[in-house]
Design a protein around this motif. Structure first.
Motif, PDB file in Angstrom:
ATOM      1  N   TYR A   1      -2.453   4.541  -7.886  1.00 47.18           N
ATOM      2  CA  TYR A   1      -3.877   3.514  -6.655  1.00 47.18           C
ATOM      3  C   TYR A   1      -3.568   4.300  -5.440  1.00 47.18           C
ATOM      4  O   TYR A   1      -2.017   3.115  -4.990  1.00 47.18           O
ATOM      5  CB  TYR A   1      -4.364   2.619  -6.913  1.00 47.18           C
ATOM      6  CG  TYR A   1      -4.971   2.557  -7.832  1.00 47.18           C
ATOM      7  CD1 TYR A   1      -6.669   2.215  -7.858  1.00 47.18           C
ATOM      8  CD2 TYR A   1      -4.632   2.515  -8.721  1.00 47.18           C
ATOM      9  CE1 TYR A   1      -7.193   2.472  -8.650  1.00 47.18           C
ATOM     10  CE2 TYR A   1      -5.126   2.355 -10.239  1.00 47.18           C
ATOM     11  CZ  TYR A   1      -6.729   2.747  -9.819  1.00 47.18           C
ATOM     12  OH  TYR A   1      -8.019   1.986 -11.126  1.00 47.18           O
TER      13      TYR A   1
ATOM     14  N   GLU B   1      -8.720  -2.918  -7.657  1.00 52.53           N
ATOM     15  CA  GLU B   1      -8.014  -2.993  -6.586  1.00 52.53           C
ATOM     16  C   GLU B   1      -8.357  -2.430  -4.723  1.00 52.53           C
ATOM     17  O   GLU B   1      -8.405  -2.783  -4.034  1.00 52.53           O
ATOM     18  CB  GLU B   1      -6.975  -1.012  -6.767  1.00 52.53           C
ATOM     19  CG  GLU B   1      -6.022  -1.016  -7.643  1.00 52.53           C
ATOM     20  CD  GLU B   1      -4.355  -1.588  -7.506  1.00 52.53           C
ATOM     21  OE1 GLU B   1      -4.711  -1.823  -5.590  1.00 52.53           O
ATOM     22  OE2 GLU B   1      -4.277  -1.894  -8.005  1.00 52.53           O
TER      23      GLU B   1
ATOM     24  N   PHE C   1      -3.399   4.207  -0.631  1.00 57.09           N
ATOM     25  CA  PHE C   1      -4.241   3.649   0.362  1.00 57.09           C
ATOM     26  C   PHE C   1      -5.292   4.200   1.091  1.00 57.09           C
ATOM     27  O   PHE C   1      -4.533   4.961   1.482  1.00 57.09           O
ATOM     28  CB  PHE C   1      -3.178   2.931   1.095  1.00 57.09           C
ATOM     29  CG  PHE C   1      -3.333   1.034   1.942  1.00 57.09           C
ATOM     30  CD1 PHE C   1      -3.738  -0.258   0.941  1.00 57.09           C
ATOM     31  CD2 PHE C   1      -3.761   1.252   3.261  1.00 57.09           C
ATOM     32  CE1 PHE C   1      -4.359  -1.015   1.439  1.00 57.09           C
ATOM     33  CE2 PHE C   1      -4.206   0.304   3.747  1.00 57.09           C
ATOM     34  CZ  PHE C   1      -4.283  -1.079   3.206  1.00 57.09           C
ATOM     35  N   ARG C   2      -6.058   3.942   1.231  1.00 62.81           N
ATOM     36  CA  ARG C   2      -7.338   4.862   2.001  1.00 62.81           C
ATOM     37  C   ARG C   2      -6.700   4.940   3.099  1.00 62.81           C
ATOM     38  O   ARG C   2      -6.437   3.888   4.013  1.00 62.81           O
ATOM     39  CB  ARG C   2      -8.800   4.181   1.831  1.00 62.81           C
ATOM     40  CG  ARG C   2      -9.099   4.311   0.750  1.00 62.81           C
ATOM     41  CD  ARG C   2     -10.337   3.690   0.383  1.00 62.81           C
ATOM     42  NE  ARG C   2     -10.986   4.015  -0.894  1.00 62.81           N
ATOM     43  CZ  ARG C   2     -11.788   5.080  -1.451  1.00 62.81           C
ATOM     44  NH1 ARG C   2     -11.707   6.263  -0.936  1.00 62.81           N
ATOM     45  NH2 ARG C   2     -12.251   4.874  -2.613  1.00 62.81           N
TER      46      ARG C   2
ATOM     47  N   GLY D   1       1.146  -1.143  -0.370  1.00 65.05           N
ATOM     48  CA  GLY D   1      -0.282   0.063   0.259  1.00 65.05           C
ATOM     49  C   GLY D   1       0.985   1.374  -0.009  1.00 65.05           C
ATOM     50  O   GLY D   1       1.870   1.474   0.406  1.00 65.05           O
TER      51      GLY D   1
ATOM     52  N   GLU E   1      -9.428  -0.696  -0.175  1.00 67.09           N
ATOM     53  CA  GLU E   1      -8.835  -0.330   0.040  1.00 67.09           C
ATOM     54  C   GLU E   1      -7.722   1.217  -0.660  1.00 67.09           C
ATOM     55  O   GLU E   1      -7.535   1.571   0.458  1.00 67.09           O
ATOM     56  CB  GLU E   1      -7.854  -1.658   0.538  1.00 67.09           C
ATOM     57  CG  GLU E   1      -8.256  -2.421   1.652  1.00 67.09           C
ATOM     58  CD  GLU E   1      -6.956  -3.579   1.520  1.00 67.09           C
ATOM     59  OE1 GLU E   1      -7.021  -4.299   3.089  1.00 67.09           O
ATOM     60  OE2 GLU E   1      -6.386  -4.064   0.814  1.00 67.09           O
ATOM     61  N   TYR E   2      -8.155   1.397  -1.249  1.00 62.69           N
ATOM     62  CA  TYR E   2      -7.404   2.287  -2.510  1.00 62.69           C
ATOM     63  C   TYR E   2      -8.131   2.538  -3.661  1.00 62.69           C
ATOM     64  O   TYR E   2      -9.447   2.764  -2.861  1.00 62.69           O
ATOM     65  CB  TYR E   2      -6.162   0.777  -3.922  1.00 62.69           C
ATOM     66  CG  TYR E   2      -5.763   0.386  -3.092  1.00 62.69           C
ATOM     67  CD1 TYR E   2      -4.526   0.575  -3.257  1.00 62.69           C
ATOM     68  CD2 TYR E   2      -5.926  -0.817  -2.610  1.00 62.69           C
ATOM     69  CE1 TYR E   2      -3.597   0.017  -2.559  1.00 62.69           C
ATOM     70  CE2 TYR E   2      -5.179  -1.744  -2.349  1.00 62.69           C
ATOM     71  CZ  TYR E   2      -3.640  -1.566  -2.128  1.00 62.69           C
ATOM     72  OH  TYR E   2      -2.476  -2.411  -1.952  1.00 62.69           O
ATOM     73  N   GLU E   3      -7.683   4.357  -3.656  1.00 65.43           N
ATOM     74  CA  GLU E   3      -8.384   5.219  -4.348  1.00 65.43           C
ATOM     75  C   GLU E   3      -7.399   5.523  -5.124  1.00 65.43           C
ATOM     76  O   GLU E   3      -6.416   5.788  -5.021  1.00 65.43           O
ATOM     77  CB  GLU E   3      -9.047   6.586  -3.205  1.00 65.43           C
ATOM     78  CG  GLU E   3      -8.813   7.733  -3.496  1.00 65.43           C
ATOM     79  CD  GLU E   3      -9.289   8.695  -2.700  1.00 65.43           C
ATOM     80  OE1 GLU E   3      -9.733   9.906  -2.770  1.00 65.43           O
ATOM     81  OE2 GLU E   3      -8.642   8.860  -1.657  1.00 65.43           O
ATOM     82  N   ARG E   4      -8.315   6.094  -6.120  1.00 68.36           N
ATOM     83  CA  ARG E   4      -7.535   6.283  -7.676  1.00 68.36           C
ATOM     84  C   ARG E   4      -7.200   7.999  -8.001  1.00 68.36           C
ATOM     85  O   ARG E   4      -8.641   8.637  -7.277  1.00 68.36           O
ATOM     86  CB  ARG E   4      -8.251   6.589  -8.433  1.00 68.36           C
ATOM     87  CG  ARG E   4      -7.067   6.105  -9.965  1.00 68.36           C
ATOM     88  CD  ARG E   4      -7.825   6.020 -11.748  1.00 68.36           C
ATOM     89  NE  ARG E   4      -9.283   5.459 -11.661  1.00 68.36           N
ATOM     90  CZ  ARG E   4     -10.330   5.909 -12.276  1.00 68.36           C
ATOM     91  NH1 ARG E   4      -9.343   6.237 -13.569  1.00 68.36           N
ATOM     92  NH2 ARG E   4     -10.953   5.202 -12.592  1.00 68.36           N
TER      93      ARG E   4
END
Length: 150
Positions: free
Chosen positions: A109, A85, A111-112, A56, A88-91
């Motif tokens: 991406y 993704e 990691f949130r 992440g 858990e991930y934000e683009r």
């Protein structure tokens, strides 16, 4: 969401820093092959994620992440990447530096923050992933080449 849903001039490049640095995994996830090159993202740090083979990445002003920049991905790749993704991930849009020194705007991406408790303090090691984690990752994620768009 396609990259062009909100902006028809949005970048077509994607900066990858984990399992998607492997061209075969990226092609399977995207459903297409794309030109790629080494690149660096400043102001971020890549961590191992506890209990899994992938990393992440989070903002961190004192670090930089070496990765692979894929160029000219088709619109059809973005919903597949978003599904791969997961939550858990934000683009996000970032500026990366390609190996030739060119600065390129790309998606990546991140990691949130609400999942930060899953990040190990240690950096993620790509060479270790290739040696010991890739085969397991591929077998654990059989079918990522047929991911539905989310």
């Amino acid at each position: 969401m396609n990259r062009t849903d909100t902006d028809p001039h949005a970048p077509t490049a994607c900066f990858t820093y984990g399992s998607l640095m492997c061209e075969d995994i990226m092609a399977a996830v995207c459903g297409a092959r794309a030109d790629h090159r080494p690149a660096t993202l400043r102001g971020h740090r890549r961590h191992a994620v506890v209990g899994v083979a992938y990393p992440g990445m989070v903002p961190n002003a004192d670090h930089r992440v070496q990765g692979v920049l894929y160029l000219d991905l088709p619109d059809s790749a973005w919903p597949r990447l978003d599904a791969f993704e997961g939550e858990e991930y934000e683009r996000r849009l970032v500026d990366v530096v390609a190996d030739d020194g060119a600065r390129i705007r790309a998606w990546t991406y991140v990691f949130r923050p609400r999942f930060a408790h899953r990040l190990a303090p240690a950096d993620w090691d790509f060479a270790h992933f290739l040696r010991e984690g890739k085969a397991r990752f591929v077998s654990d994620y059989v079918g990522f080449d047929t991911l539905p768009a989310r």
